[in-house]
Design a protein around this motif. Sequence first.
Motif, PDB file in Angstrom:
ATOM      1  N   THR A  89       0.927  -1.176   0.017  1.00  0.00           N
ATOM      2  CA  THR A  89       0.169  -0.038  -0.141  1.00  0.00           C
ATOM      3  C   THR A  89       0.912   1.225  -0.129  1.00  0.00           C
ATOM      4  O   THR A  89       0.221   2.178   0.019  1.00  0.00           O
ATOM      5  N   ASN A  90       2.171   1.000   0.025  1.00  0.00           N
ATOM      6  CA  ASN A  90       3.045   2.259   0.165  1.00  0.00           C
ATOM      7  C   ASN A  90       3.413   2.675  -1.410  1.00  0.00           C
ATOM      8  O   ASN A  90       4.228   1.907  -1.925  1.00  0.00           O
ATOM      9  N   THR A  91       3.046   3.817  -1.922  1.00  0.00           N
ATOM     10  CA  THR A  91       3.131   3.856  -3.126  1.00  0.00           C
ATOM     11  C   THR A  91       4.779   4.128  -3.565  1.00  0.00           C
ATOM     12  O   THR A  91       5.148   3.907  -4.713  1.00  0.00           O
ATOM     13  N   SER A  92       5.422   4.470  -2.659  1.00  0.00           N
ATOM     14  CA  SER A  92       6.849   4.729  -2.891  1.00  0.00           C
ATOM     15  C   SER A  92       7.559   3.846  -3.231  1.00  0.00           C
ATOM     16  O   SER A  92       8.628   3.839  -4.369  1.00  0.00           O
ATOM     17  N   LEU A  93       7.161   2.396  -2.841  1.00  0.00           N
ATOM     18  CA  LEU A  93       8.096   1.361  -3.133  1.00  0.00           C
ATOM     19  C   LEU A  93       7.783   0.935  -4.735  1.00  0.00           C
ATOM     20  O   LEU A  93       8.523   0.263  -5.147  1.00  0.00           O
ATOM     21  N   TYR A  94       6.751   1.701  -5.617  1.00  0.00           N
ATOM     22  CA  TYR A  94       6.780   1.201  -6.980  1.00  0.00           C
ATOM     23  C   TYR A  94       7.674   2.195  -7.759  1.00  0.00           C
ATOM     24  O   TYR A  94       7.623   2.134  -8.936  1.00  0.00           O
ATOM     25  N   GLY A  95       8.437   2.738  -7.201  1.00  0.00           N
ATOM     26  CA  GLY A  95       9.384   3.707  -7.913  1.00  0.00           C
ATOM     27  C   GLY A  95       8.722   5.129  -8.163  1.00  0.00           C
ATOM     28  O   GLY A  95       7.485   5.111  -8.671  1.00  0.00           O
ATOM     29  N   PRO A  96       9.485   6.132  -7.867  1.00  0.00           N
ATOM     30  CA  PRO A  96       8.575   7.479  -8.199  1.00  0.00           C
ATOM     31  C   PRO A  96       8.233   7.615  -9.758  1.00  0.00           C
ATOM     32  O   PRO A  96       7.136   8.438 -10.340  1.00  0.00           O
TER      33      PRO A  96
ATOM     34  N   THR B 271       6.935   5.694 -11.705  1.00  0.00           N
ATOM     35  CA  THR B 271       5.740   4.732 -12.230  1.00  0.00           C
ATOM     36  C   THR B 271       4.387   5.618 -11.847  1.00  0.00           C
ATOM     37  O   THR B 271       3.182   5.343 -12.501  1.00  0.00           O
ATOM     38  N   HIS B 272       4.780   6.739 -10.952  1.00  0.00           N
ATOM     39  CA  HIS B 272       3.646   7.759 -10.650  1.00  0.00           C
ATOM     40  C   HIS B 272       2.480   6.834 -10.146  1.00  0.00           C
ATOM     41  O   HIS B 272       1.401   6.809 -10.569  1.00  0.00           O
ATOM     42  N   SER B 273       2.703   5.830  -9.159  1.00  0.00           N
ATOM     43  CA  SER B 273       1.445   5.041  -8.667  1.00  0.00           C
ATOM     44  C   SER B 273       0.610   5.659  -7.503  1.00  0.00           C
ATOM     45  O   SER B 273       1.066   6.647  -6.767  1.00  0.00           O
ATOM     46  N   ILE B 274      -0.595   5.390  -7.602  1.00  0.00           N
ATOM     47  CA  ILE B 274      -1.665   6.106  -6.471  1.00  0.00           C
ATOM     48  C   ILE B 274      -2.278   4.653  -6.139  1.00  0.00           C
ATOM     49  O   ILE B 274      -2.737   4.144  -6.997  1.00  0.00           O
ATOM     50  N   VAL B 275      -2.301   4.743  -4.817  1.00  0.00           N
ATOM     51  CA  VAL B 275      -3.175   3.589  -4.421  1.00  0.00           C
ATOM     52  C   VAL B 275      -4.461   3.704  -4.113  1.00  0.00           C
ATOM     53  O   VAL B 275      -4.854   4.974  -3.443  1.00  0.00           O
ATOM     54  N   LEU B 276      -5.476   3.044  -4.563  1.00  0.00           N
ATOM     55  CA  LEU B 276      -6.903   3.237  -4.541  1.00  0.00           C
ATOM     56  C   LEU B 276      -7.541   2.115  -3.506  1.00  0.00           C
ATOM     57  O   LEU B 276      -7.174   1.056  -3.715  1.00  0.00           O
ATOM     58  N   ASN B 277      -8.562   2.609  -2.698  1.00  0.00           N
ATOM     59  CA  ASN B 277      -9.051   1.627  -1.558  1.00  0.00           C
ATOM     60  C   ASN B 277     -10.323   0.827  -2.299  1.00  0.00           C
ATOM     61  O   ASN B 277     -10.896   1.292  -3.343  1.00  0.00           O
ATOM     62  N   HIS B 278     -10.459  -0.419  -2.058  1.00  0.00           N
ATOM     63  CA  HIS B 278     -11.570  -1.202  -2.690  1.00  0.00           C
ATOM     64  C   HIS B 278     -12.928  -0.590  -2.496  1.00  0.00           C
ATOM     65  O   HIS B 278     -13.126  -0.270  -1.450  1.00  0.00           O
ATOM     66  N   LEU B 279     -13.530  -0.503  -3.695  1.00  0.00           N
ATOM     67  CA  LEU B 279     -14.870   0.145  -3.781  1.00  0.00           C
ATOM     68  C   LEU B 279     -14.831   1.726  -3.436  1.00  0.00           C
ATOM     69  O   LEU B 279     -16.076   2.251  -3.370  1.00  0.00           O
ATOM     70  N   GLU B 280     -13.825   2.345  -3.474  1.00  0.00           N
ATOM     71  CA  GLU B 280     -13.765   3.693  -3.240  1.00  0.00           C
ATOM     72  C   GLU B 280     -14.329   4.202  -4.595  1.00  0.00           C
ATOM     73  O   GLU B 280     -13.941   3.820  -5.867  1.00  0.00           O
ATOM     74  N   ASN B 281     -15.019   5.245  -4.339  1.00  0.00           N
ATOM     75  CA  ASN B 281     -15.544   6.000  -5.615  1.00  0.00           C
ATOM     76  C   ASN B 281     -14.419   7.240  -6.107  1.00  0.00           C
ATOM     77  O   ASN B 281     -14.293   8.263  -5.149  1.00  0.00           O
ATOM     78  N   ILE B 282     -13.866   7.295  -7.285  1.00  0.00           N
ATOM     79  CA  ILE B 282     -12.831   8.238  -7.533  1.00  0.00           C
ATOM     80  C   ILE B 282     -13.337   8.983  -8.619  1.00  0.00           C
ATOM     81  O   ILE B 282     -14.123   8.689  -9.496  1.00  0.00           O
TER      82      ILE B 282
ATOM     83  N   PRO C  40      13.463  -6.390  -1.878  1.00  0.00           N
ATOM     84  CA  PRO C  40      12.669  -6.520  -0.885  1.00  0.00           C
ATOM     85  C   PRO C  40      12.570  -5.303  -0.141  1.00  0.00           C
ATOM     86  O   PRO C  40      13.527  -4.454  -0.131  1.00  0.00           O
ATOM     87  N   GLY C  41      11.395  -4.992   0.469  1.00  0.00           N
ATOM     88  CA  GLY C  41      11.159  -3.664   1.400  1.00  0.00           C
ATOM     89  C   GLY C  41      11.583  -2.548   0.738  1.00  0.00           C
ATOM     90  O   GLY C  41      11.292  -2.158  -0.545  1.00  0.00           O
ATOM     91  N   PHE C  42      12.160  -1.621   1.662  1.00  0.00           N
ATOM     92  CA  PHE C  42      12.241  -0.155   1.152  1.00  0.00           C
ATOM     93  C   PHE C  42      13.207   0.132   0.130  1.00  0.00           C
ATOM     94  O   PHE C  42      13.739   1.261  -0.161  1.00  0.00           O
ATOM     95  N   ASP C  43      14.377  -0.775   0.175  1.00  0.00           N
ATOM     96  CA  ASP C  43      15.586  -0.372  -0.391  1.00  0.00           C
ATOM     97  C   ASP C  43      15.435  -0.374  -1.968  1.00  0.00           C
ATOM     98  O   ASP C  43      15.214  -1.553  -2.641  1.00  0.00           O
ATOM     99  N   LEU C  44      15.510   0.763  -2.475  1.00  0.00           N
ATOM    100  CA  LEU C  44      15.465   1.203  -3.936  1.00  0.00           C
ATOM    101  C   LEU C  44      16.776   1.687  -4.568  1.00  0.00           C
ATOM    102  O   LEU C  44      16.739   2.163  -5.586  1.00  0.00           O
ATOM    103  N   SER C  45      17.801   1.235  -3.975  1.00  0.00           N
ATOM    104  CA  SER C  45      19.233   1.202  -4.616  1.00  0.00           C
ATOM    105  C   SER C  45      19.209   0.856  -5.919  1.00  0.00           C
ATOM    106  O   SER C  45      18.653  -0.676  -6.034  1.00  0.00           O
TER     107      SER C  45
END
Length: 563
Positions: free
Chosen positions: A384-391, A393-404, A548-553
């Motif tokens: 659920t942490n968008t930063s792990l997908y790499g800046p 990819t401009h990822s935005i996490v949506l909640n299940h059944l959220e009206n966007i 794994p985890g936060f390491d984006l090196s």
Amino acid sequence: MVARKLLFLLHLFVQLAFARSTVRVNWDIGYVFVNRDNTKVRRAIGVNGKLPIPPIHLAKHDTLILTVKNSLNVHTSIHAHGLFQNGTNYLDGPDQVTQCGLPSNHTFTYTYKNISQSGTYWLHAHSLHQNADGARTPLVISDPEDVKYPEYVLWFEDWYPVEFAVRMEQTMDPNQPFPPPVTYPNMLLNGHNPQENRTVLKFEVGKTYRIRLINMSTTEWFKFNIPGYKLQVIETDGAPTTLTAVDGVDMGPGQRYSVLVTAQDRLTSTFTVALHASFIPLDSLKNPLVYNGTIEHTGGSVSSNYSKASEPAPIDTNNLVWTDDIYINGRNVNLLPVDRQIKLTLNGSLFTDHITRDIINNITYTLPKVPTLYSALSLGDLATNTSLYGPQTHSIVLNHLENIELLVYNPNTIPHPMHLHGHKFQVVEYGPIPPWMMQEAIAASLRFAEHKLPPKLVHPAVVTNLQPNERDTVVLPSLEYVKIRFCADSPGVWLFHCHLDVHHAMGNALTLIEAPLLLQKQTVLPKEMLEMCRLQGIRATGNAVGNPGFDLSGLPPAPTMVP
Ligand SMILES: *[C@@H]1O[C@H](CO)[C@@H](O)[C@H](O)[C@H]1NC(C)=O
Ligand SMILES: *[C@@H]1O[C@H](CO)[C@@H](O)[C@H](O)[C@H]1NC(C)=O
Ligand SMILES: *[C@@H]1O[C@H](CO)[C@@H](O)[C@H](O)[C@H]1NC(C)=O
Ligand SMILES: *[C@@H]1O[C@H](CO)[C@@H](O)[C@H](O)[C@H]1NC(C)=O
Ligand SMILES: *[C@@H]1O[C@H](CO)[C@@H](O)[C@H](O)[C@H]1NC(C)=O
Ligand SMILES: *[C@@H]1O[C@H](CO)[C@@H](O)[C@H](O)[C@H]1NC(C)=O
Ligand SMILES: *[C@@H]1O[C@H](CO)[C@@H](O)[C@H](O)[C@H]1NC(C)=O
Ligand SMILES: *[C@@H]1O[C@H](CO)[C@@H](O)[C@H](O)[C@H]1NC(C)=O
Ligand SMILES: *[C@@H]1O[C@H](CO)[C@@H](O)[C@H](O)[C@H]1NC(C)=O
Ligand SMILES: *[C@@H]1O[C@H](CO)[C@@H](O)[C@H](O)[C@H]1NC(C)=O
């Protein structure tokens, strides 16, 4: 006893109603050398040694088993544009987003099971913009419960003298001026040069026809009309609409319409298709590029007027009413409420490496090292942490059944056809960007100012569509904004991007990560998909770089903008 028999019969009937067929299609994707537009032979991408690729026709609830062999010397993948892939996100197609590309000389089977949608769709490659070089074809899904009309499918493509990669190289070359030199495209209708291979509409007077229109273009708009006729729009991108009468249909890349026309007694003998390119100069012969096709009539009274009437009816092209999302109402669609509004600004910028790229909220999209879906599936609670997908990819996490609600601003002078994967959205409102943003908008648009623009659609300043139509691709006119709404009801990783391939390649894309924790519970990746990654040495677990985890090196540095 009788009741039981009846129940049994009813059960049998229901079973039969859903016992649809399985359609098997084999595609060997490879290079072909063709002269599609009567200019020159060039390398293109075809299927089983041929171009155009034959369209695929299905009925609702059919299963399509599409086996793809890759005979290119680069990877490939297939996207079924407009299909929800609910529960099968891994079959959506974009490489490094929901799958590793299919490597050369390997085979993969896309099984689209029991397709619950009907309407007009298309299949295209979603790797390296191979669609622009030919890898695209209509996918028509009829609904046995729909009113039946005789049908025509008309699909439009733009065709360039050089391969997409060559055009992109010019566009992204820091040593070349931006924008690159103008190349005018030619028009293909149903896969062919329309001047050579004529597509004839045969109209029996009094009959009503459904004409499916698909814009499979990479960069160009198309307008379609039949002078003198009203076209009744009954479908936008697979969604049924209330009948809306227009004089013509104006479509951006990726968009589809179905229109009904009732053949009248030799009202006209032509239909007109105009390709108008948005960001190259107008030219009386090449842009817009107009093609007058033939309509042949049978039946009806052959009046003494025929010879006169068979000339194209004089039309005042300035006063035609063209399709406009806001005028088309959805059928039985209620406006969705909004749980969260996300504001997005499309723009372009020069970067310090002298390359001009597209940006959304200051981010230019670049592919991650691990397909984003595979990160989402393997990161556990961190998904659920968008930063792990790499800046990038401009990822935005949506909640299940959220009206966007996506509120998208386009402060540029170039229109953008924005496509959302995995959903249909409601087109709720659009209009010119409010004055407070105009200053910036004008500044941003200066870089493109040397280009003249095609005439703009005319519509009221701001309209709220109370019974919005639904679609999967919306054209955002220049200097305007649009509000679109959807319910995040399909866990998965879905791209939102401009369907102008050049813009997509320049970074006009972002990633919606919908309900990642639920997605983890629901998804079992077929092992063939992991095999595709292994074969190419692409990691299939961990964050954007495969740690794994936060390491984006190891993440390539983000391109930086010239302030
Ligand atoms: C694919 O197979 C062909 C013929 O078997 C071979 O010539 C070619 O090098 C292979 N390509 C790749 C990328 O492995
Ligand atoms: C296909 O999907 C429909 C729902 O969309 C369902 O009612 C039907 O049972 C399914 N058929 C098969 C063969 O799975
Ligand atoms: C025209 O279409 C036919 C049938 O689809 C095909 O055999 C022929 O090669 C096409 N001709 C041209 C010039 O594209
Ligand atoms: C398809 O879209 C392209 C680009 O947006 C446009 O130039 C072209 O005219 C469109 N074609 C049709 C038939 O709408
Ligand atoms: C012939 O044209 C005239 C004027 O356009 C029209 O009034 C008349 O109905 C036409 N006749 C037929 C048989 O279509
Ligand atoms: C197409 O037909 C229209 C009349 O409907 C005419 O004005 C135009 O010149 C024709 N264009 C071409 C390219 O034939
Ligand atoms: C668009 O980008 C330019 C810089 O390239 C900037 O000056 C302008 O403020 C931006 N506009 C918006 C609306 O973000
Ligand atoms: C997400 O990850 C970043 C590190 O990449 C960290 O700084 C941030 O605190 C994390 N956010 C949450 C909500 O855990
Ligand atoms: C996805 O499936 C769920 C339940 O199976 C359904 O509620 C939802 O509407 C579907 N979403 C789409 C976009 O088809
Ligand atoms: C956009 O990014 C640039 C660096 O590339 C930075 O200087 C600028 O402040 C950013 N603008 C916004 C609005 O975040």
